[in-house]
Design an enzyme around this catalytic site. Structure first.
Site, mmCIF file in Angstrom:
data_model
loop_
_atom_site.group_PDB
_atom_site.id
_atom_site.type_symbol
_atom_site.label_atom_id
_atom_site.label_comp_id
_atom_site.label_asym_id
_atom_site.label_seq_id
_atom_site.Cartn_x
_atom_site.Cartn_y
_atom_site.Cartn_z
ATOM 1 N N LYS A 131 114.567 48.424 182.861
ATOM 2 C CA LYS A 131 113.435 48.504 181.465
ATOM 3 C C LYS A 131 111.965 48.461 181.866
ATOM 4 O O LYS A 131 111.727 47.305 182.530
ATOM 5 C CB LYS A 131 113.808 47.473 180.517
ATOM 6 C CG LYS A 131 112.944 47.497 179.348
ATOM 7 C CD LYS A 131 113.443 46.462 178.203
ATOM 8 C CE LYS A 131 112.417 46.027 177.133
ATOM 9 N NZ LYS A 131 112.899 45.056 176.279
ATOM 10 N N ASP B 112 105.010 44.509 175.519
ATOM 11 C CA ASP B 112 105.716 44.987 174.433
ATOM 12 C C ASP B 112 104.949 44.005 173.002
ATOM 13 O O ASP B 112 105.191 42.938 172.879
ATOM 14 C CB ASP B 112 106.909 44.434 174.590
ATOM 15 C CG ASP B 112 108.276 44.731 173.379
ATOM 16 O OD1 ASP B 112 107.503 45.271 172.351
ATOM 17 O OD2 ASP B 112 109.061 44.000 173.387
ATOM 18 N N LYS C 214 105.216 41.585 166.895
ATOM 19 C CA LYS C 214 105.591 40.366 167.418
ATOM 20 C C LYS C 214 104.364 39.418 166.713
ATOM 21 O O LYS C 214 103.301 39.839 166.673
ATOM 22 C CB LYS C 214 105.787 40.197 168.773
ATOM 23 C CG LYS C 214 106.839 40.907 169.395
ATOM 24 C CD LYS C 214 106.974 40.721 170.902
ATOM 25 C CE LYS C 214 108.193 41.262 171.244
ATOM 26 N NZ LYS C 214 109.416 40.776 171.035
ATOM 27 N N ASP D 61 107.931 42.298 180.245
ATOM 28 C CA ASP D 61 108.962 43.139 179.582
ATOM 29 C C ASP D 61 109.420 44.372 180.668
ATOM 30 O O ASP D 61 110.190 45.303 180.288
ATOM 31 C CB ASP D 61 108.592 43.544 178.240
ATOM 32 C CG ASP D 61 109.743 43.868 177.415
ATOM 33 O OD1 ASP D 61 110.772 43.190 177.623
ATOM 34 O OD2 ASP D 61 109.577 44.415 176.286
ATOM 35 N N ASP E 198 110.535 47.030 167.392
ATOM 36 C CA ASP E 198 110.610 46.023 168.481
ATOM 37 C C ASP E 198 111.500 45.981 169.306
ATOM 38 O O ASP E 198 112.064 45.428 170.282
ATOM 39 C CB ASP E 198 110.101 44.591 167.935
ATOM 40 C CG ASP E 198 109.824 43.590 168.820
ATOM 41 O OD1 ASP E 198 109.522 43.914 170.058
ATOM 42 O OD2 ASP E 198 109.909 42.381 168.586
ATOM 43 N N GLU F 140 112.806 48.108 171.238
ATOM 44 C CA GLU F 140 112.250 49.313 171.882
ATOM 45 C C GLU F 140 112.899 49.751 173.270
ATOM 46 O O GLU F 140 113.141 50.595 173.901
ATOM 47 C CB GLU F 140 110.963 49.209 172.253
ATOM 48 C CG GLU F 140 110.343 48.598 173.262
ATOM 49 C CD GLU F 140 110.376 47.112 173.275
ATOM 50 O OE1 GLU F 140 110.790 46.596 172.249
ATOM 51 O OE2 GLU F 140 110.438 46.324 174.465
ATOM 52 N N ARG G 216 116.133 49.374 174.169
ATOM 53 C CA ARG G 216 117.263 50.134 174.033
ATOM 54 C C ARG G 216 116.839 51.547 173.993
ATOM 55 O O ARG G 216 117.749 52.401 174.347
ATOM 56 C CB ARG G 216 118.251 49.710 172.952
ATOM 57 C CG ARG G 216 117.809 49.682 171.726
ATOM 58 C CD ARG G 216 118.426 48.616 170.678
ATOM 59 N NE ARG G 216 118.021 47.353 170.737
ATOM 60 C CZ ARG G 216 118.428 46.266 170.130
ATOM 61 N NH1 ARG G 216 119.453 46.606 169.182
ATOM 62 N NH2 ARG G 216 117.982 45.206 170.338
#
Ligand code: BES
Ligand code: MN
Ligand code: ZN
Length: 500
Positions: free
Chosen positions: A253, A258, A265, A276, A335, A337, A339
């Site tokens: 990933k 993020d 967030k 992230d 959020d 994101e 996946r």
């Protein structure tokens, strides 16, 4: 850091000139006449020192020893874990001091020289890493040369080389994960990957927005569309095995920042979302180590890299997108994101007809709640693959823990408006995320590592850990043995002098 491997008995260690001598002292060290052994015996007798792993005693210019400083450190049972604890403690004692050249004496340990050398090199390099990239002054770190002294040089060589390779991989992963998002954009991460293409047997391809659109990666594109930074899809190949042998695919990933997107967030600690791309960083680090180790196997690395930002063009809650697999996804929470970028990379992985696919992701806060920062979450529907990864975690001291994947956990992903939703309820959040990913993995054995709790540390020691590079390397080297091939493809004898 420059590492050198030398055969040094305890008696020889006493005559070795250096700024600091670190002696690992195991339980029940036999008495001997050399100055180090008598120093240890006296210190233990007087109650100033014990051999428990990590216990320390420092001495300045002791008689009969050529080193300026001596650090005795307990190494307990002499296992890799104790060696790691001992070296970390001893390096802590020298931190900020003037020592430049250090001798790390493992000669008193009774176990495998190879294992001890590997653990010592890894722990030493880990302790001496200092982040400096965005500081205006150069590193204060002075320590730059470490001589590792062992009983039997020939025996120690393999572990030493592995330790150096792993150190290089782990520090590359830490470095990229630590870099702030404005210094680690998708474009810059792709450049870092391209650099790895200079290593033997590694090739790197980078796809941009046009190519990704052509592939039909509608889910990945939906995450990237809220950012001014163009996405990158990075494909690394390590070809160390026969051409016909199917590769292991690693998917990392690569969310370089993020914000949560429109489902934004909260402000507190949002800076931590620069990490992230820890999964991506671990893929880069693993390739760095593969480049050094040159094992006889094929590995593909896939990194979907982009920012998750809110914007006039950003994807909105309720939007439905079509993934590369053809499955439609209702994005109920922008959020979730990770996946969304991973599912398209998993579909892309099919073209390699892989032996196994392992994705690595800072995927869920729920995994941090479940397992904390000690073990990464491991999810797999393939028992053999799960077992291999668990063993690799144990042997590398980079632990993981298997989590369930019962189909009932996928209930909450059902929606009236698409084939699947990208979130379920709060309960079992790390598992429902894995269930989402599993929908895209029908064509190969698959495992998922949720590293949200293990990829970085908060608090005073805030920074990336380089995990799970050690786990991945042990897993991959295990795959070489699994294929009944020689452990290492020796194109050249491993160098004894090495730089990490
Ligand atoms: N990158 C985060 C996961 C994360 C959170 C990692 C905290 C480390 C610490 C991920 O993209 C995310 O935001 N996940 C959400 C999912 C939720 C919306 C279903 C989460 O865990 O809150
Ligand atoms: Mn998120
Ligand atoms: Zn994320």
């Amino acid at each position: 850091m420059d590492f050198e491997l030398k055969s040094l008995t305890l008696a020889r260690v006493c005559t070795e000139k250096c700024d600091a001598l670190i002696v690992l002292v195991p339980d029940g060290l036999a008495s001997a006449a050399d100055p180090v052994s008598s120093l240890v015996a006296q210190a233990i007798k007087s109650g100033d020192f014990e051999s428990k792993a990590g216990k320390l005693l420092g001495a300045y210019a002791p008689a009969g020893i050529a080193a300026t400083r001596v650090v005795l450190v307990g190494a307990g049972d002499g296992s890799a874990k104790s060696v790691k604890t001992a070296v970390a403690a001893a390096m802590g004692a020298l931190r900020g001091g003037p020592a430049r050249r250090v001798v790390l004496a493992l000669s008193a340990l009774r176990g495998s020289d190879s294992e001890a050398a590997q653990a010592a090199v890894q722990a030493c390099d880990y302790a001496s890493y200092v982040y400096t990239t965005t500081k205006s002054k150069p590193a204060a770190q002075k320590l730059n040369r470490v001589v590792v002294g062992v009983k039997a040089l020939a025996e120690a060589r393999a572990g030493f080389s592995r330790g150096v390779a792993l150190a290089q991989g782990v520090s590359l992963a830490r470095e990229w994960a630590n870099r702030p998002a404005n210094h680690a954009t998708p474009t810059l991460v792709a450049q870092a990957a391209r650099e790895l293409g200079k290593l033997p047997n590694i090739k790197v391809d980078v796809l941009g927005p046009k190519e990704v659109a052509k592939l039909g990666m509608g889910s990945f594109m939906a995450v990237a569309q809220g950012s001014e930074e163009p996405l990158r899809f990075i494909v690394l190949r390590y070809d160390g095995g026969p051409k016909t042998e199917p590769p292991v695919v690693l998917v990392g990933k690569g969310i370089t920042f993020d914000t949560g997107g429109i489902s934004m967030k909260p402000a507190a600690e949002m800076d931590e979302m620069k990490y992230d791309m820890g999964g991506a960083a671990s893929v880069l680090g693993t390739f760095r180590a593969l480049g050094a180790l040159q094992p006889a196997l094929n590995v593909v690395g896939l990194i979907p890299a982009c920012e998750n930002m809110p914007d006039g063009r950003a994807v909105k809650p309720g939007d439905v997108v079509t993934s590369m697999s053809g499955q439609t996804i209702e994005i109920l929470n922008t959020d979730a994101e990770g996946r969304l970028v991973l599912c398209d990379a998993l579909t892309y992985a099919e073209r390699f007809k892989p032996r196994a696919v392992v994705d690595i992701a800072t995927l869920t806060g729920a995994c941090v709640i479940a397992l904390g920062s000690i073990r990464s979450g491991l999810f797999s529907s393939d028992d053999a693959l799960a077992q291999s990864l668990t063993s690799a975690g144990d042997s590398s001291l980079d632990l993981c823990w298997r989590m369930p994947l019962d189909d009932e956990y996928a209930e909450g992903l059902k929606t009236n408006f698409a084939d699947v939703a990208n979130v379920a309820g709060r309960a079992g959040g790390s598992i429902t995320a894995a269930k989402f990913l599993q929908r895209f993995t029908g064509k190969f054995p698959w495992a998922h590592l949720d590293i949200a709790g293990t990829a970085w540390k908060g608090g005073a020691a805030k920074g990336a850990t380089g995990r799970p590079v050690p786990l991945l390397i042990d897993f991959l080297l295990g795959q070489v043995q699994a294929a009944k091939k020689p452990t290492l493809k020796r194109t050249a004898r491993p160098a004894v002098k090495s730089r990490a």
